[in-house]
Every structure is written in structure tokens, then in C-alpha cells.
Motif scaffolding. Structure first.
Motif, PDB file in Angstrom:
ATOM      1  N   UNK A 192       0.842  -1.189   0.000  1.00 58.56           N
ATOM      2  CA  UNK A 192       0.000   0.000   0.000  1.00 58.56           C
ATOM      3  C   UNK A 192       0.877   1.239   0.000  1.00 58.56           C
ATOM      4  N   UNK A 193       0.572   2.169  -0.918  1.00 56.93           N
ATOM      5  CA  UNK A 193       1.268   3.459  -0.937  1.00 56.93           C
ATOM      6  C   UNK A 193       0.248   4.557  -0.694  1.00 56.93           C
ATOM      7  N   UNK A 194       0.486   5.329   0.368  1.00 52.99           N
ATOM      8  CA  UNK A 194      -0.404   6.448   0.631  1.00 52.99           C
ATOM      9  C   UNK A 194       0.136   7.666  -0.112  1.00 52.99           C
ATOM     10  N   UNK A 195      -0.602   8.133  -1.114  1.00 48.60           N
ATOM     11  CA  UNK A 195      -0.164   9.290  -1.892  1.00 48.60           C
ATOM     12  C   UNK A 195      -0.541  10.559  -1.146  1.00 48.60           C
ATOM     13  N   UNK A 196      -1.763  10.580  -0.655  1.00 47.51           N
ATOM     14  CA  UNK A 196      -2.216  11.665   0.210  1.00 47.51           C
ATOM     15  C   UNK A 196      -3.337  11.071   1.057  1.00 47.51           C
ATOM     16  N   UNK A 197      -3.915  11.899   1.915  1.00 47.21           N
ATOM     17  CA  UNK A 197      -5.002  11.383   2.741  1.00 47.21           C
ATOM     18  C   UNK A 197      -6.164  10.851   1.907  1.00 47.21           C
ATOM     19  N   UNK A 198      -6.250  11.290   0.660  1.00 44.46           N
ATOM     20  CA  UNK A 198      -7.400  10.921  -0.152  1.00 44.46           C
ATOM     21  C   UNK A 198      -7.034  10.105  -1.373  1.00 44.46           C
ATOM     22  N   UNK A 199      -5.786   9.688  -1.459  1.00 41.92           N
ATOM     23  CA  UNK A 199      -5.348   8.965  -2.647  1.00 41.92           C
ATOM     24  C   UNK A 199      -4.395   7.846  -2.251  1.00 41.92           C
ATOM     25  N   UNK A 200      -4.733   6.618  -2.637  1.00 41.82           N
ATOM     26  CA  UNK A 200      -3.930   5.459  -2.273  1.00 41.82           C
ATOM     27  C   UNK A 200      -3.671   4.597  -3.486  1.00 41.82           C
ATOM     28  N   UNK A 201      -2.484   4.014  -3.543  1.00 39.76           N
ATOM     29  CA  UNK A 201      -2.181   3.013  -4.547  1.00 39.76           C
ATOM     30  C   UNK A 201      -2.081   1.680  -3.831  1.00 39.76           C
ATOM     31  N   UNK A 202      -2.879   0.718  -4.253  1.00 42.16           N
ATOM     32  CA  UNK A 202      -2.844  -0.598  -3.631  1.00 42.16           C
ATOM     33  C   UNK A 202      -2.419  -1.598  -4.692  1.00 42.16           C
ATOM     34  N   UNK A 203      -1.397  -2.383  -4.358  1.00 44.66           N
ATOM     35  CA  UNK A 203      -0.956  -3.415  -5.282  1.00 44.66           C
ATOM     36  C   UNK A 203      -1.321  -4.754  -4.669  1.00 44.66           C
ATOM     37  N   UNK A 204      -2.101  -5.546  -5.395  1.00 51.69           N
ATOM     38  CA  UNK A 204      -2.449  -6.891  -4.928  1.00 51.69           C
ATOM     39  C   UNK A 204      -1.864  -7.850  -5.950  1.00 51.69           C
ATOM     40  N   UNK A 205      -0.895  -8.673  -5.518  1.00 56.51           N
ATOM     41  CA  UNK A 205      -0.159  -9.476  -6.492  1.00 56.51           C
ATOM     42  C   UNK A 205       0.518  -8.508  -7.444  1.00 56.51           C
ATOM     43  N   UNK A 206       0.237  -8.654  -8.749  1.00 54.41           N
ATOM     44  CA  UNK A 206       0.836  -7.721  -9.711  1.00 54.41           C
ATOM     45  C   UNK A 206      -0.150  -6.666 -10.187  1.00 54.41           C
ATOM     46  N   UNK A 207      -1.348  -6.666  -9.642  1.00 53.41           N
ATOM     47  CA  UNK A 207      -2.355  -5.706 -10.102  1.00 53.41           C
ATOM     48  C   UNK A 207      -2.304  -4.426  -9.277  1.00 53.41           C
ATOM     49  N   UNK A 208      -2.416  -3.301  -9.969  1.00 47.18           N
ATOM     50  CA  UNK A 208      -2.322  -2.006  -9.303  1.00 47.18           C
ATOM     51  C   UNK A 208      -3.683  -1.323  -9.321  1.00 47.18           C
ATOM     52  N   UNK A 209      -4.109  -0.833  -8.190  1.00 45.15           N
ATOM     53  CA  UNK A 209      -5.374  -0.103  -8.098  1.00 45.15           C
ATOM     54  C   UNK A 209      -5.100   1.287  -7.564  1.00 45.15           C
ATOM     55  N   UNK A 210      -5.540   2.292  -8.351  1.00 44.76           N
ATOM     56  CA  UNK A 210      -5.338   3.692  -7.975  1.00 44.76           C
ATOM     57  C   UNK A 210      -6.677   4.167  -7.418  1.00 44.76           C
ATOM     58  N   UNK A 211      -6.747   4.414  -6.116  1.00 41.76           N
ATOM     59  CA  UNK A 211      -8.053   4.657  -5.498  1.00 41.76           C
ATOM     60  C   UNK A 211      -8.152   6.009  -4.803  1.00 41.76           C
ATOM     61  N   UNK A 212      -9.288   6.631  -5.004  1.00 42.88           N
ATOM     62  CA  UNK A 212      -9.582   7.890  -4.332  1.00 42.88           C
ATOM     63  C   UNK A 212     -10.543   7.579  -3.197  1.00 42.88           C
ATOM     64  N   UNK A 213     -10.336   8.211  -2.080  1.00 38.56           N
ATOM     65  CA  UNK A 213     -11.148   7.844  -0.930  1.00 38.56           C
ATOM     66  C   UNK A 213     -11.814   9.060  -0.304  1.00 38.56           C
ATOM     67  N   UNK A 214     -12.990   8.838   0.186  1.00 39.96           N
ATOM     68  CA  UNK A 214     -13.692   9.859   0.937  1.00 39.96           C
ATOM     69  C   UNK A 214     -14.173   9.197   2.207  1.00 39.96           C
ATOM     70  N   UNK A 215     -13.665   9.638   3.327  1.00 40.34           N
ATOM     71  CA  UNK A 215     -14.076   9.022   4.584  1.00 40.34           C
ATOM     72  C   UNK A 215     -15.502   9.427   4.907  1.00 40.34           C
ATOM     73  N   UNK A 216     -16.296   8.530   5.399  1.00 37.99           N
ATOM     74  CA  UNK A 216     -17.655   8.867   5.791  1.00 37.99           C
ATOM     75  C   UNK A 216     -17.786   8.834   7.309  1.00 37.99           C
TER      76      UNK A 216
END
Lengths: 166, 498
Positions: free
Chosen positions: A34-58
């Protein structure tokens, strides 16, 4: 404390966290980083797949995620919390009640029902004016209006409890 | 020559106009309300002037204050954008009388087209087909019922001064006529200050197709082809495209010449749009004229290569059109998705808050017109339109794939948006094969909210977000690097719209 249950799109998914970087999911052991880019942006790598995710806490257990133009809302609890919740749900069903909160700040334009009137789930009960638009607020459950806490013309903050249904 | 333009608007359209000013070396002057003091348009403009409190009526709609300001700052012209005062004939008149150039049509054209029954009368006499019905407000119930019988039910009752679906009622049979009439009249009176209502035939499942026209002060009229804006919710457009898959060469010829007739009939100059309803048999009917720049003008810009705002400014300076009709042709296909701050699953209620993260899509064929960046505040006072994502491709499938990619790249946090819902529409068969009509959102999408429309989402995305949720949750309860618990007030426990 290392087992979790996530609810997404009505499905439940169980995770068991192992040592750093490993997780058991659906009886399989997965490696992730897991790479935290900012509080609202994370890169998650599972195996060789990369997911670029934006987050909004509720809240502390609900998160909203935007990934590749898809939006997801997840509820995450520890296995223990999830069990407790299920028990609570059973109890709630016995003494059923519900409430309508204002989803955003605005002005109450119209209240369509009075205390004691019956309403069906999904029925429009309150019209809230915000951002120049009239927004219908719908009943989250069927029942009878128990209490109304606001009047037409009132300005309300977000999350103000407008009425309760029993 | 225009040296300084006061932009009487906010958000993405103000930013769009500022960009045109910069390319023309014209000084751009923005105005802003209390709520907008840190907005993007204020920061991008050459000059910015405070105009009043957050409520539109005291700021962006305050005619005397705005005209005074324009005089005081030595503005040579005013650009109204869309919405707010753009179609207010009294405002345009006030600008004309102040000696400042109005970048748009003359007030008389706007007044003529603003009254729906007057406009229908004018169109009927100018070889522009109108929806069968009356060309004057209803004054006798018996007469009106007779007319309704002649055109045949279902019919629509519409407010003469109307727009935006207010004062509009569908009447299925004569039994409902009187009650619907009084309801429509009441609504019209409340919304527009006039209870005048007229009758139109209800067109079943039409497409909304509009023609962009442009004219100069020398009597040159040109059209810039059509746009299909049938993907709309409660008369608010969401996805627009040009050209329309439904319009063939013959229909295009008819639509564009009717549009030019309409523009000529009201002595129009500058950029304008004639909206039509087109039924399954390709019969088309005049709906209304928008006497201003449209939100969806970029799709026309992408297929024609023109800059409509720069054309508008040149026309206002008295220059002739920069091109001839025969020089303009349709190049490729363009789509626009309007990104609104709204909670789709919660009945589309507007979502307000501070923008926490904003990463715009880019790359080949993508244009982004936005009014926000990471310092913006989305307030409850104004329209929830944040950004327009526009995609161009050599053909429609390529434009659709580019749009899907761009929506996937768009990162935005702090408010909820309709990005995912737009992406959903692009994947539907009715959208891909062009068979959608103006009821698509109501009939196909609305039954799937809340949440049901998400069921077809990619399984591995579900798994990935679930794992991320777990990791974030675990992080909240773990000791931080310093050995302390992560404080409760970190961003993960805060609410999204504060």
C-alpha cells in the motif's frame, strides 16, 4: 483483532490479516503493498495488479471509494464488531423505528405528513430546498410518523433529525 | 475594440471565458460573492471584484450593482455566461443603455424568445415547425378543452414564461384537465409571476436535439450542426454529444435550415441555440431558443474546431463571422459528461464541502472545463455543476472509450459526484446503439437507485476496495510511528461534507 468483515454492494467479504503485507481472503493468501499518496489517494498493489483509489471518509467504519470511475461504499468492522452488530440488528427488528435526517444543509419547504400518519418505505415525506433545487426525502422504512422536530420554513443543518418513524 | 470584459458569472463558465480573454489579450474582470471569495474563477482572472452576499439575488443577479461596477472599472463589455442574468432582457437593456457592449444578442431578441407563446407564434410564421397546440395562453376552459380534443390526448400544459419543468403538467385525459390546469397555473404563478399556461401535444419518447447557430451584426447567419442532449434528468442535461446518431443528412438539412429561420425571425445575432424535440419518425418540433452560450458548447467546438467564446467577442466588436458556412464540416465525434456534486443514491441531493483532492483527466482527445481545484468550496448557494469532461474521437465508439478512460482517471474527494453514474450510462446498450430518448434516465436508470446499478461493477474492484477499507480501519486502531494511537481527529474519521 486481525479479522475483519467488509460489506460492499450488499456482499460480505472476510479478511484475515497476517504479517505485514499478507492477507487471507476467500481461503487464499494474498500479497499486497500500500502506498499512501495523500489522505485521499492510495495506490494498492495486490499481487501484480495495481489499483489507484480515491477515498472519501464517511465515518469510522464507512468509507467511500472511487476507482476507475466506479464508486463503492464499504462498511468495515472487526469480526467481533460485526457479530455484535448482527445481534443488535435482531434486537432492532423487534423494536423497529427509524429516522429521517437532512442529508445536507437547506430549508424545509414542505412536510407532507402529520404525526400519526402511516407512510410506506420510499414514499416522499419532506421536501428540502438546497442549492436552488427541491429535494425529495424518502421514508427509509414503512411505519407511522412518531415525531416531527421541524416546521416548514425552518433552516436545518446537515444531519439534523427531521422526524422519526415507528 | 474590447479591452476589458466583466464576466457576470462564476464556476467553470467564468473560467472558460477568462481563457478566451487571455488568448485575445483582453483584461478579464471577475466578480464574486461572499461564498466565492476563494473560488477558482476569482484566482484566475486578471481583476476580481466583490459584488455582495452569497445569495444570488444579492450578488450575481443584482442588476444595478453589476452595471455600476462595470462602469466604475471601465469595462468595455460584459459577458453573461449561461444561467444567472444571461437571458434577462431587463439586464441586457440596462447594459445597452449604459453604453457597455453586451456579448450576446440584443435585448429585443431575448424578450421575444423568452415568452414561450410569443415565440411559438413567431416560429409558426417563420417556417419553423412547432409542437401542435395553442399559440396563446388559455383564457377559456371550454375552448382549451376543445383544442385538447382536437390535438388528441395526452397533452402538456406549459407555463408561457416557463422553463425547467416548472408549471408543466402532462394530462392523460379530459377528466384530469381542469385539476391539472389549476395546478399548472398555480405553479407558473409562483415560479414566474404569471399564471399564463398554454397547450402542447405530448410527444412520446422524443429525442432532444438542438442546433447551434451563430450570426454577426452584418446579417450573416451560420449553423454549427446539431447536438443530441437526450440524456437528462428532470430537464437537466447530463450527457451531450455531437453529431447525433439519429440525425441523417436529410434531417440535418431540415433542422439546420429551420434553426436559421428561427434566428432570423427574431433578428438574432451572436451565439444561440434552437432546441427541438424529434420523434421516432424524425418529425421535429421547435421547443425553445436559448439566447446565450450553452453549457454544452464544447462538443460543437471539438467537432468544428471553432472557439465559440472568441467568435462571440469578435461579433460583439462588430466583426463579421470568421468563417463561411461552406468551410465548416463535422470532424469526428464529441461527447460531454457534466460532473455534478450530487449524491446519486440519495435521490441526487446536492453534495457540498471542500474539495480535498482534484486530479483531472488528460491525454489525447480529452478536454476538461472545470471551475474547481483543491482549494475550492462547493456551497449550497449555486448550481452543483463542477466540471465538464469532454472527449473527442474520430468516431463515436472511440469518443465513448476515451470518455470512459477519462472518467476513470478523474480523482475527486471532498464531495460526492455523478462520475460513476455517467460511466454507467456509457456502458448501456441503449446508449451505445443510439436508441435512447429523453426518458432514458427516468425509465432505465432511476429504477436502479439506490445501489442496484452498481451490481455489475467489476468484481476485482470490489475486492480491492474492501482490502483497502480493512487496511485503513486497521491503521486507525494501530499505534502510529511514534508509538501513539492515531488521534481520532485524523482525516479518516472526519465527515466528507463539512
Amino acid at each position: 483483532m486481525n479479522e475483519y468483515v467488509v460489506t460492499v454492494n450488499g456482499k460480505k467479504k472476510a479478511f484475515k490479516m497476517l504479517d505485514s503485507g499478507k492477507v487471507v481472503f476467500q481461503d487464499r493468501e494474498l500479497e499486497y503493498s500500500l502506498l499512501k499518496v495523500s489522505d485521499y489517494s492510495y495506490l494498492l498493489k495486490i499481487g501484480n495488479k495495481v489499483y489507484d483509489m480515491t477515498t472519501t471518509a464517511l465515518s469510522s467504519e464507512k468509507f467511500g471509494f472511487l476507482v476507475d470511475g466506479h464508486y463503492f461504499e464499504t462498511t468495515v468492522r472487526t469480526k467481533l464488531q460485526e457479530k455484535a452488530r448482527e445481534l443488535q440488528n435482531i434486537r432492532n427488528m423487534e423494536t423497529h423505528h427509524d429516522l429521517i435526517k437532512s442529508p445536507m444543509p437547506g430549508m424545509i419547504l414542505k412536510i407532507k405528513k402529520n404525526v400519526g400518519e402511516r407512510i410506506e418505505m420510499g414514499e416522499s415525506v419532506v421536501i428540502l430546498e438546497a442549492m436552488k433545487m427541491e429535494n425529495d426525502l424518502h421514508a427509509p422504512s414503512s411505519g407511522v410518523i412518531k415525531e416531527i422536530f421541524v416546521k416548514e420554513g425552518n433552516s436545518v443543518e446537515k444531519d439534523t433529525i427531521l422526524l422519526t418513524i415507528s | 475594440m474590447i479591452k476589458k470584459i466583466l464576466i457576470v458569472n462564476r464556476g467553470e463558465i467564468a473560467v472558460r471565458i477568462i481563457k478566451a480573454c487571455r488568448e485575445l489579450s483582453i483584461t478579464s474582470a471577475a466578480l464574486y460573492s461572499e461564498a466565492d471569495k476563494d473560488s477558482l474563477h476569482v484566482r484566475l482572472a486578471d481583476e476580481a471584484y466583490f459584488i455582495g452576499p452569497s445569495a444570488s439575488s444579492e450578488s450575481y443577479l443584482n442588476i444595478p450593482k453589476i452595471v455600476d461596477l462595470a462602469k466604475k472599472i471601465g469595462a468595455s463589455a460584459i459577458h453573461p455566461g449561461y444561467g444567472f442574468l444571461s437571458e434577462n432582457a431587463d439586464f441586457i437593456k440596462a447594459v445597452e443603455e449604459s453604453g457597455i457592449i453586451f456579448i450576446g444578442p440584443r435585448s429585443e431578441s431575448v424578450r421575444l424568445m423568452g415568452d414561450k407563446t410569443e415565440a411559438r407564434k413567431l416560429m409558426a410564421g417563420s417556417e419553423v415547425p412547432i409542437v401542435p397546440g395553442t399559440t396563446s395562453p388559455i383564457d377559456s376552459i371550454e375552448e382549451a378543452k376543445k383544442t385538447a380534443r382536437e390535438i388528441g390526448y395526452p397533452i402538456l400544459l406549459k407555463a408561457s414564461a416557463g422553463g425547467g419543468g416548472k408549471g408543466m403538467r402532462k394530462v392523460a385525459s379530459e377528466d384530469e384537465f381542469e385539476s391539472s390546469l389549476s395546478a399548472a397555473q398555480n405553479e407558473a404563478l409562483k415560479a414566474f409571476g404569471s399564471s399564463d399556461v398554454y397547450i402542447e401535444k405530448y410527444i412520446e419518447n422524443p429525442k432532444h436535439i438542438e442546433v447551434q447557430i451563430i450570426a454577426d451584426h452584418h446579417g450573416n447567419y451560420a449553423h454549427l450542426f446539431e447536438r443530441d442532449c437526450s440524456i437528462q434528468r428532470r430537464h437537466q442535461k447530463v450527457i451531450e454529444e455531437a453529431p447525433s446518431t439519429f440525425v441523417d443528412g436529410e434531417l440535418r438539412q431540415k433542422l439546420t435550415s429551420a434553426a436559421i429561420n428561427a434566428a432570423k425571425a427574431c433578428g438574432y445575432y451572436n451565439a444561440g441555440t434552437i432546441e427541438f424535440l424529434v420523434d421516432k419518425n424524425k418529425n421535429f418540433y421547435f421547443l425553445e431558443m436559448n439566447t446565450r452560450l450553452q453549457v454544452e458548447h464544447p462538443v460543437t467546438e471539438l467537432i468544428t474546431g471553432l472557439d465559440l467564446v472568441k467568435e462571440q467577442i469578435a461579433i460583439a466588436e462588430g466583426k463579421p463571422l470568421s468563417f463561411r458556412q461552406e468551410d465548416i464540416y463535422i470532424h469526428g465525434h464529441a461527447l460531454e459528461c457534466r460532473i455534478y456534486a450530487e449524491d446519486v443514491d440519495n435521490n441526487f441531493v446536492p453534495s457540498t464541502g471542500h474539495i480535498k483532492l482534484h486530479r483531472r483527466p488528460d491525454g489525447i482527445g480529452i478536454r476538461v472545463d472545470t471551475g474547481i481545484d483543491p482549494f475550492s468550496n462547493v456551497s449550497m448557494f449555486y448550481d452543483p455543476l463542477l466540471t465538464k469532461v469532454i472527449a473527442w474521437g474520430r468516431n463515436r465508439p472511440e469518443a465513448i472509450e476515451r470518455m470512459k478512460r477519462a472518467l476513470g482517471e478523474y480523482k475527486i474527494a471532498g464531495v460526492l459526484t455523478n462520475i460513476a453514474a455517467c460511466r454507467w450510462v456509457l456502458k448501456q446498450e441503449e446508449f451505445k446503439d443510439g436508441s435512447f430518448d429523453i426518458n432514458f434516465v427516468e425509465n432505465v436508470f432511476m429504477p436502479l437507485i439506490p445501489d442496484k446499478w452498481k451490481s455489475e461493477q467489476a468484481q476485482d474492484y470490489e475486492d480491492a476496495v474492501s482490502l483497502l477499507a480493512v487496511l485503513l480501519k486497521a491503521r486507525m486502531s494501530e499505534p502510529g510511528p511514534s508509538g501513539n494511537k492515531v488521534p481520532k481527529s485524523n482525516n479518516w474519521t472526519s465527515k466528507p461534507y463539512e
